[in-house]
Design an enzyme around this catalytic site. Structure first.
Site, PDB file in Angstrom:
ATOM      1  N   ASP A  57      38.819  33.513  42.881  1.00 23.57           N
ATOM      2  CA  ASP A  57      40.120  33.917  42.470  1.00 23.57           C
ATOM      3  C   ASP A  57      41.053  33.036  43.424  1.00 23.57           C
ATOM      4  OD1 ASP A  57      42.529  35.307  42.443  1.00 23.57           O
ATOM      5  OD2 ASP A  57      41.798  37.382  42.663  1.00 23.57           O
ATOM      6  N   LYS A 107      35.147  46.590  38.149  1.00 19.95           N
ATOM      7  CA  LYS A 107      35.252  46.138  39.281  1.00 19.95           C
ATOM      8  C   LYS A 107      35.605  46.746  40.441  1.00 19.95           C
ATOM      9  CE  LYS A 107      38.848  42.587  40.915  1.00 19.95           C
ATOM     10  NZ  LYS A 107      39.561  41.421  40.419  1.00 19.95           N
ATOM     11  N   ASP A 161      34.388  42.412  44.330  1.00 22.22           N
ATOM     12  CA  ASP A 161      35.651  41.522  44.572  1.00 22.22           C
ATOM     13  C   ASP A 161      35.618  41.799  46.115  1.00 22.22           C
ATOM     14  OD1 ASP A 161      37.682  39.959  45.064  1.00 22.22           O
ATOM     15  OD2 ASP A 161      38.786  40.949  43.433  1.00 22.22           O
ATOM     16  N   SER A 184      39.808  47.581  37.903  1.00 25.46           N
ATOM     17  CA  SER A 184      39.606  47.004  39.153  1.00 25.46           C
ATOM     18  C   SER A 184      39.793  48.149  40.031  1.00 25.46           C
ATOM     19  CB  SER A 184      40.649  45.838  39.505  1.00 25.46           C
ATOM     20  OG  SER A 184      40.425  45.404  40.879  1.00 25.46           O
ATOM     21  N   LYS A 217      44.868  33.600  37.490  1.00 21.16           N
ATOM     22  CA  LYS A 217      46.151  34.256  37.502  1.00 21.16           C
ATOM     23  C   LYS A 217      47.327  33.057  37.444  1.00 21.16           C
ATOM     24  CE  LYS A 217      44.255  38.030  40.398  1.00 21.16           C
ATOM     25  NZ  LYS A 217      44.408  38.588  41.748  1.00 21.16           N
ATOM     26  N   LYS A 250      36.072  46.826  44.724  1.00 19.52           N
ATOM     27  CA  LYS A 250      36.469  46.000  46.019  1.00 19.52           C
ATOM     28  C   LYS A 250      35.388  46.311  46.915  1.00 19.52           C
ATOM     29  CE  LYS A 250      40.347  44.352  44.368  1.00 19.52           C
ATOM     30  NZ  LYS A 250      40.623  43.019  44.308  1.00 19.52           N
ATOM     31  N   GLY A 254      44.672  40.125  37.574  1.00 18.22           N
ATOM     32  CA  GLY A 254      45.746  40.855  37.536  1.00 18.22           C
ATOM     33  C   GLY A 254      46.419  41.075  38.908  1.00 18.22           C
ATOM     34  N   GLU A 300      33.293  38.157  43.339  1.00 16.54           N
ATOM     35  CA  GLU A 300      34.507  37.444  43.257  1.00 16.54           C
ATOM     36  C   GLU A 300      34.936  37.256  44.673  1.00 16.54           C
ATOM     37  OE1 GLU A 300      37.293  39.581  40.789  1.00 16.54           O
ATOM     38  OE2 GLU A 300      38.868  38.618  41.418  1.00 16.54           O
TER      39      GLU A 300
END
Ligand code: OSB
Ligand code: MG
Length: 369
Positions: free
Chosen positions: A238, A161, A188, A135, A262, A163, A290, A213
């Protein structure tokens, strides 16, 4: 067996590279390690709450308080020595999932160590290696991000991934896609958009993302279902998935096609498994998210991710992606095939190094029956 004591430690570890999301930039992580001691064994858990309430309303301060004032006294008052008993008894308290998960995980580690078996076997996990991705946070420039994507792909990570946030989205993803046309890529948003931004999110459809996400804030299953009807990219939730009930409702409403699990966000392993099972029945694949955990939380995640419906790569990168010196030996490493091995020893299967824990500790409290 009886519990002799429970210890809480507040730790700080600096990251090897800052981590920025739509919510904040952080240079390191403050977190709580829970130790449950009994029969000469020590079970370890990690509380993934952060110092500030960005990702979740919980913080290290609230988690410390509720553990000390409510959850740990409950354990001693009821003579709790097993994780499932803790889950049952702790139902009388509402909320604070990260705090309760940290304690539950310490009890799971202790339970598995008593049995002399790896947690994976206790959980009924079916995988010995977990496929992993990385990520990557928001960077100062797109060039910096492209360099980081390149170096993590060279290390062997199976998916990337990125952000995103308004202004750092389709334009950035376009550049990543142009340079790396074939990779497994996802984005995400950590809840940075609303339904009014549907056009900006629809613009992501042309990049063949595996998933988008958490585009909208957490308490918003209905708007996610409206967005999912308007875009091709599968939505993964998430922050929104806080329980088995929300997972089932999200699947029924079509709010997402994939779920990130998670253990801290959902309040422990028992709830994580219920979500896993419900998603499996609904044909919704899950993967293990995570929270930039130390090796203790990361090892727990590896065991959890060995369950059958964790079919997509997890945010379970090697120790050195986050920390110069992890709390555990041996460090968690990436295999050449882009997987991480689930540790084989009893319990979490890795050894926390007490001297490193001590060095990173800001405060500590020993609680006794
Ligand atoms: O949204 O998945 C997230 C880290 C902290 C808080 C929220 C998130 C993340 C990550 C990093 O994406 C995942 C990891 O590698 O631990
Ligand atoms: Mg996320």
């Amino acid at each position: 067996m009886t519990l002799d004591r429970i210890e809480l430690s507040l730790l700080y570890l600096p990251y090897v590279h800052f981590f920025e999301t739509s919510l904040q930039r952080e240079e390191g992580r403050t977190f709580i390690i829970v130790k449950a001691l009994g029969d000469g064994l020590t079970g370890y858990g990690e509380v993934v709450a952060s110092e500030m309430p960005y990702y979740s309303y919980e913080t290290t301060t609230t988690a410390w308080l509720v553990l000390k004032e409510f959850f740990v006294p409950l354990v001693f008052d009821r003579g709790i020595d097993r994780p499932e008993m803790f889950v049952e008894e702790a139902r009388r308290f509402r909320g604070h999932p990260m705090a309760r998960a940290g304690l539950e995980l310490a009890l799971w580690d202790l339970e598995a160590k008593r049995a002399g078996r790896p947690l994976r076997k206790i959980y009924g996990g079916v995988r010995e290696r977990i496929p992993v991705g990385v990520s990557l946070g928001i960077e100062n420039t797109v060039g910096d991000l492209l360099d980081r994507v390149d170096s993590f792909l060279r290390e062997g990570y199976l998916r990337i991934k990125i952000k995103i946030k308004p202004g750092w989205d389709a334009g950035v993803i376009r550049e990543v896609r142009r340079r790396f046309p074939e990779i497994d890529l996802q984005a995400d948003a950590n809840g940075a958009y609303t339904l009014q931004d549907a056009a900006a999110l629809r613009a992501l459809d042309e990049f063949g993302l595996t998933m988008l996400e958490q585009p909208f804030p957490p308490y918003d299953l209905w708007d996610h279902s409206r967005l999912q009807r308007e875009i091709r990219t599968p939505i993964c939730l998430d922050e929104s998935i806080i329980s088995e009930v929300t997972a089932r409702q999200a699947a029924e409403m079509g709010s997402c096609r994939i779920v990130n699990i998670k253990v801290g966000r959902v309040g422990g392993m028992v709830e994580a498994r219920r979500i896993h099972d419900t998603c499996e029945r609904a044909d919704v694949p899950v993967w293990c998210g995570g929270m930039l955990e130390s090796g203790i939380g990361r090892a727990h995640n590896l065991h959890i991710a060995s369950l059958p419906n964790f079919t997509m790569p997890g945010d379970l990168s090697a120790s050195k992606r986050y920390y110069a010196e992890d709390l555990i030996e041996p460090a968690i490493e990436l295999e050449t095939d882009g997987t991480v091995r689930v540790p084989e020893g009893p319990g979490i299967g890795v050894n926390p190094v007490e001297s490193r824990i001590e060095k990173a500790t800001l405060k500590r409290e020993v609680l006794k029956p």
